[in-house]
Design an enzyme around this catalytic site. Structure first.
Site, PDB file in Angstrom:
ATOM      1  N   SER A 124     -28.341  67.691   1.494  1.00 42.08           N
ATOM      2  CA  SER A 124     -29.026  66.985   2.570  1.00 42.08           C
ATOM      3  C   SER A 124     -28.077  66.025   3.265  1.00 42.08           C
ATOM      4  O   SER A 124     -27.154  65.480   2.634  1.00 42.08           O
ATOM      5  CB  SER A 124     -30.181  66.196   1.942  1.00 42.08           C
ATOM      6  OG  SER A 124     -30.649  65.230   2.840  1.00 42.08           O
ATOM      7  N   TYR A 149     -34.101  60.254  -4.770  1.00 48.12           N
ATOM      8  CA  TYR A 149     -34.043  61.630  -4.260  1.00 48.12           C
ATOM      9  C   TYR A 149     -32.639  61.923  -3.736  1.00 48.12           C
ATOM     10  O   TYR A 149     -32.015  62.928  -4.089  1.00 48.12           O
ATOM     11  CB  TYR A 149     -35.077  61.848  -3.141  1.00 48.12           C
ATOM     12  CG  TYR A 149     -34.786  63.076  -2.312  1.00 48.12           C
ATOM     13  CD1 TYR A 149     -35.007  64.354  -2.818  1.00 48.12           C
ATOM     14  CD2 TYR A 149     -34.244  62.967  -1.016  1.00 48.12           C
ATOM     15  CE1 TYR A 149     -34.707  65.485  -2.059  1.00 48.12           C
ATOM     16  CE2 TYR A 149     -33.939  64.082  -0.258  1.00 48.12           C
ATOM     17  CZ  TYR A 149     -34.169  65.337  -0.784  1.00 48.12           C
ATOM     18  OH  TYR A 149     -33.857  66.449  -0.035  1.00 48.12           O
ATOM     19  N   LYS A 153     -29.328  64.616  -4.920  1.00 51.72           N
ATOM     20  CA  LYS A 153     -28.536  65.545  -4.094  1.00 51.72           C
ATOM     21  C   LYS A 153     -27.049  65.232  -4.256  1.00 51.72           C
ATOM     22  O   LYS A 153     -26.220  66.123  -4.405  1.00 51.72           O
ATOM     23  CB  LYS A 153     -28.943  65.421  -2.623  1.00 51.72           C
ATOM     24  CG  LYS A 153     -30.345  65.919  -2.321  1.00 51.72           C
ATOM     25  CD  LYS A 153     -30.460  67.410  -2.525  1.00 51.72           C
ATOM     26  CE  LYS A 153     -31.884  67.903  -2.479  1.00 51.72           C
ATOM     27  NZ  LYS A 153     -32.083  69.265  -2.936  1.00 51.72           N
TER      28      LYS A 153
HETATM   29  P1  NAD Z   1     -40.549  72.653  -0.597  1.00 50.18           P
HETATM   30  O1  NAD Z   1     -41.146  71.662  -1.511  1.00 50.18           O
HETATM   31  O2  NAD Z   1     -41.400  73.254   0.453  1.00 50.18           O
HETATM   32  O3  NAD Z   1     -39.886  73.846  -1.441  1.00 50.18           O
HETATM   33  C1  NAD Z   1     -39.346  73.666  -2.716  1.00 50.18           C
HETATM   34  C2  NAD Z   1     -39.934  74.737  -3.632  1.00 50.18           C
HETATM   35  O4  NAD Z   1     -39.371  74.579  -4.917  1.00 50.18           O
HETATM   36  C3  NAD Z   1     -41.460  74.613  -3.772  1.00 50.18           C
HETATM   37  O5  NAD Z   1     -42.043  75.863  -3.499  1.00 50.18           O
HETATM   38  C4  NAD Z   1     -41.659  74.190  -5.226  1.00 50.18           C
HETATM   39  O6  NAD Z   1     -42.845  74.709  -5.772  1.00 50.18           O
HETATM   40  C5  NAD Z   1     -40.405  74.729  -5.885  1.00 50.18           C
HETATM   41  N1  NAD Z   1     -39.966  73.985  -7.086  1.00 50.18           N
HETATM   42  C6  NAD Z   1     -39.792  72.643  -7.204  1.00 50.18           C
HETATM   43  N2  NAD Z   1     -39.375  72.340  -8.447  1.00 50.18           N
HETATM   44  C7  NAD Z   1     -39.271  73.512  -9.128  1.00 50.18           C
HETATM   45  C8  NAD Z   1     -38.910  73.863 -10.454  1.00 50.18           C
HETATM   46  N3  NAD Z   1     -38.572  72.935 -11.342  1.00 50.18           N
HETATM   47  N4  NAD Z   1     -38.904  75.172 -10.803  1.00 50.18           N
HETATM   48  C9  NAD Z   1     -39.264  76.129  -9.907  1.00 50.18           C
HETATM   49  N5  NAD Z   1     -39.634  75.855  -8.644  1.00 50.18           N
HETATM   50  C10 NAD Z   1     -39.637  74.567  -8.262  1.00 50.18           C
HETATM   51  O7  NAD Z   1     -39.250  71.969   0.063  1.00 50.18           O
HETATM   52  P2  NAD Z   1     -38.340  72.472   1.259  1.00 50.18           P
HETATM   53  O8  NAD Z   1     -38.561  71.573   2.414  1.00 50.18           O
HETATM   54  O9  NAD Z   1     -38.451  73.931   1.425  1.00 50.18           O
HETATM   55  O10 NAD Z   1     -36.904  72.099   0.672  1.00 50.18           O
HETATM   56  C11 NAD Z   1     -36.124  73.038  -0.048  1.00 50.18           C
HETATM   57  C12 NAD Z   1     -34.868  72.342  -0.553  1.00 50.18           C
HETATM   58  O11 NAD Z   1     -34.168  71.773   0.558  1.00 50.18           O
HETATM   59  C13 NAD Z   1     -35.142  71.183  -1.503  1.00 50.18           C
HETATM   60  O12 NAD Z   1     -34.158  71.183  -2.496  1.00 50.18           O
HETATM   61  C14 NAD Z   1     -35.016  69.967  -0.624  1.00 50.18           C
HETATM   62  O13 NAD Z   1     -34.638  68.828  -1.342  1.00 50.18           O
HETATM   63  C15 NAD Z   1     -33.898  70.408   0.322  1.00 50.18           C
HETATM   64  N6  NAD Z   1     -33.926  69.670   1.608  1.00 50.18           N
HETATM   65  C16 NAD Z   1     -35.068  69.641   2.345  1.00 50.18           C
HETATM   66  C17 NAD Z   1     -35.110  68.909   3.535  1.00 50.18           C
HETATM   67  C18 NAD Z   1     -36.375  68.836   4.340  1.00 50.18           C
HETATM   68  O14 NAD Z   1     -36.474  67.929   5.186  1.00 50.18           O
HETATM   69  N7  NAD Z   1     -37.350  69.739   4.167  1.00 50.18           N
HETATM   70  C19 NAD Z   1     -33.959  68.239   3.973  1.00 50.18           C
HETATM   71  C20 NAD Z   1     -32.792  68.320   3.210  1.00 50.18           C
HETATM   72  C21 NAD Z   1     -32.793  69.047   2.024  1.00 50.18           C
HETATM   73  N1  UFG Z   2     -40.936  58.418  11.477  1.00 47.81           N
HETATM   74  C1  UFG Z   2     -41.901  57.663  12.111  1.00 47.81           C
HETATM   75  N2  UFG Z   2     -43.194  57.798  11.686  1.00 47.81           N
HETATM   76  C2  UFG Z   2     -43.560  58.642  10.681  1.00 47.81           C
HETATM   77  C3  UFG Z   2     -42.565  59.418  10.056  1.00 47.81           C
HETATM   78  C4  UFG Z   2     -41.248  59.271  10.474  1.00 47.81           C
HETATM   79  O1  UFG Z   2     -41.601  56.885  13.008  1.00 47.81           O
HETATM   80  O2  UFG Z   2     -44.750  58.711  10.357  1.00 47.81           O
HETATM   81  C5  UFG Z   2     -39.533  58.295  11.937  1.00 47.81           C
HETATM   82  C6  UFG Z   2     -38.573  57.839  10.844  1.00 47.81           C
HETATM   83  O3  UFG Z   2     -38.561  56.441  10.710  1.00 47.81           O
HETATM   84  C7  UFG Z   2     -37.258  58.437  11.359  1.00 47.81           C
HETATM   85  C8  UFG Z   2     -37.703  59.754  12.012  1.00 47.81           C
HETATM   86  O4  UFG Z   2     -39.084  59.567  12.325  1.00 47.81           O
HETATM   87  O5  UFG Z   2     -36.708  57.611  12.348  1.00 47.81           O
HETATM   88  C9  UFG Z   2     -37.551  60.953  11.118  1.00 47.81           C
HETATM   89  O6  UFG Z   2     -38.174  60.674   9.866  1.00 47.81           O
HETATM   90  P1  UFG Z   2     -38.415  61.792   8.744  1.00 47.81           P
HETATM   91  O7  UFG Z   2     -39.114  61.134   7.607  1.00 47.81           O
HETATM   92  O8  UFG Z   2     -39.053  62.994   9.353  1.00 47.81           O
HETATM   93  O9  UFG Z   2     -36.926  62.216   8.355  1.00 47.81           O
HETATM   94  P2  UFG Z   2     -35.743  61.353   7.719  1.00 47.81           P
HETATM   95  O10 UFG Z   2     -34.579  61.502   8.630  1.00 47.81           O
HETATM   96  O11 UFG Z   2     -36.151  60.012   7.378  1.00 47.81           O
HETATM   97  O12 UFG Z   2     -35.510  62.092   6.347  1.00 47.81           O
HETATM   98  C10 UFG Z   2     -35.422  63.506   6.247  1.00 47.81           C
HETATM   99  C11 UFG Z   2     -35.947  63.944   4.895  1.00 47.81           C
HETATM  100  C12 UFG Z   2     -35.043  63.473   3.802  1.00 47.81           C
HETATM  101  C13 UFG Z   2     -33.645  63.898   4.062  1.00 47.81           C
HETATM  102  C14 UFG Z   2     -33.196  63.425   5.423  1.00 47.81           C
HETATM  103  C15 UFG Z   2     -31.839  63.926   5.770  1.00 47.81           C
HETATM  104  O13 UFG Z   2     -37.238  63.423   4.677  1.00 47.81           O
HETATM  105  O14 UFG Z   2     -35.459  64.056   2.608  1.00 47.81           O
HETATM  106  O15 UFG Z   2     -34.113  63.915   6.417  1.00 47.81           O
HETATM  107  O16 UFG Z   2     -31.758  65.301   5.533  1.00 47.81           O
HETATM  108  F1  UFG Z   2     -32.841  63.374   3.137  1.00 47.81           F
END
Ligand code: NAD
Ligand code: UFG
Length: 338
Positions: A124, A149, A153
């Site tokens: 991330s 969290y 990562k």
């Molecule tokens: P998500 O929660 O939709 O998908 C993760 C999946 O992993 C889920 O289906 C969950 O059931 C499964 N899972 C969790 N723990 C598990 C375990 N111990 N064993 C087996 N399955 C398990 O999340 P996502 O948004 O698809 O994110 C996928 C990956 O990308 C994550 O590692 C997340 O941290 C990373 N990531 C997501 C974002 C974002 O904003 N969505 C940003 C940066 C990184």
């Molecule tokens: N925001 C609002 N109101 C809300 C939600 C978010 O104003 O209800 C704002 C936040 O303050 C930020 C922007 O919208 O300025 C984006 O916020 P998000 O929570 O959607 O995303 P972040 O950039 O804070 O974080 C996301 C994921 C993290 C990840 C990060 C970088 O949630 O897990 O991107 O990959 F680490």
């Protein structure tokens, strides 16, 4: 030869499964269904028109994982499985360290025991922490993270780097995602947050559909053009396609590879609200509130390394991200069926 996709029924995983299968790849999915529904599996199959193996298993279950490796011909792994809520990780750090770090250690051990040494990891932009200035490049120092969290990562990145140093047969690709939003064009797959959304786009779509009254804008006094936080939003399908390129890379070469997956463009919270209103025709009421703890003013990528080395770049703009998020929300007001 199949690609094992951990967390493959989740938001990013499900979209990646569709792109992988559409590209003719064979996949095996493992997910413990902690943060997704089984119907996501049916939706992937329906979109692709082809079945694939799904194992309901926790990645911390070494015996269960080993059986999957024994039954299937797995050559590489895309590792999405993990917990991802920043506020929950602050309340329950041990849960995050156990699931994300212990889960990854178990997975890596089982992979090594079965001679599988190729992995793409979902990292991330959060690993860049609060001290680097955007546009963020892969050579910047990482680690100034502000929550458990983010630390998982960063720690997993360290573990994977050390593994590559210890054994040159490993091939590891760390993908640092910026802010994935959007959904599949069909409107049948998208993001289903648990409870009240913590992230911006799912919050906006729930306001639009009438589940939430208004958007809280987290601060308007940042040093940005309109005072609200600036982020690099990337369409989940573009992000998914990045994984296909990453798998090609680790199949062709051993070593450690690190790429940002973003668009390189930053949008403020109010930019996203405006773009969403335009795409949906729905007004999004909002109130300006205080800053959220740990938020940086601006975070966007320089993603030119992924273009140079993988031939990947994001193709979908903010309008399309908003249209697709809205279609998913409208067609599935209560998310995936039980
Ligand atoms: P998500 O929660 O939709 O998908 C993760 C999946 O992993 C889920 O289906 C969950 O059931 C499964 N899972 C969790 N723990 C598990 C375990 N111990 N064993 C087996 N399955 C398990 O999340 P996502 O948004 O698809 O994110 C996928 C990956 O990308 C994550 O590692 C997340 O941290 C990373 N990531 C997501 C974002 C974002 O904003 N969505 C940003 C940066 C990184
Ligand atoms: N925001 C609002 N109101 C809300 C939600 C978010 O104003 O209800 C704002 C936040 O303050 C930020 C922007 O919208 O300025 C984006 O916020 P998000 O929570 O959607 O995303 P972040 O950039 O804070 O974080 C996301 C994921 C993290 C990840 C990060 C970088 O949630 O897990 O991107 O990959 F680490």
């Amino acid at each position: 030869m199949a690609i094992l996709v951990t967390g493959g029924l989740g938001y990013i995983g499900s979209h990646t499964c569709v792109e992988l299968m559409n590209a003719g790849r064979d996949i095996v999915v493992v997910d413990n269904l902690y943060n997704c529904k089984k119907s996501s599996y049916d939706r992937i199959k329906a979109l692709v028109g082809r079945d694939f193996k799904f194992y309901e298993c926790d990645i911390r279950d070494a015996k269960g994982l080993a059986k999957i490796f024994e039954n299937e011909d797995i050559d590489s792994v895309i590792h999405f499985a993990g917990l991802k809520s920043v506020p929950e990780s602050v309340r329950e750090p041990l849960k995050y360290f156990d699931n994300n770090i212990n889960g990854t250690l178990v997975l890596l051990d089982v992979m090594r025991n079965h001679g599988c040494k190729k992995i793409v990891f979902s990292s991330s932009a959060t690993v860049y922490g609060i001290n680097n200035v955007s546009p963020l490049t892969e050579d910047m120092e990482v680690g100034g993270v502000t929550n458990p969290y983010g630390r998982t990562k960063y720690m997993i990145e360290c573990i994977l780097k050390d593994l590559c140093t210890s054994d040159e047969e490993w091939s590891v690709c760390l993908l640092r995602y910026f802010n994935p939003i959007g959904a599949h064009k069909s409107g049948t797959m998208g993001e289903e947050p648990n409870g009240i959304p913590a992230n911006l786009m799912p919050y906006i779509t729930q306001v639009a559909i009438g589940k939430l009254e208004y958007l809280n804008v987290n601060g308007s006094d940042f040093d940005t053009p309109d005072g609200t936080g600036v982020r690099d939003y990337i369409h989940v399908v573009d992000l998914s396609i990045g994984h296909l390129k990453a798998v090609d890379k680790i199949e062709g070469e051993n070593g450690l590879f690190i790429y940002n997956l973003g668009t390189g463009v930053g949008y403020s919270v109010l930019d996203v609200v405006n773009a969403f209103e335009k795409a949906s025709g729905v007004k999004i009421p909002y109130k300006i509130g205080p800053r959220r703890a740990g938020d940086v003013a601006t975070c966007y990528s320089n993603s030119s390394k992924a273009f140079k080395e993988l031939g990947w770049k994001a193709e979908r703009g903010i309008e399309e991200m908003c249209e697709d998020s809205w279609r998913w929300q409208k067609q599935n007001p209560n998310g995936y069926p039980d």
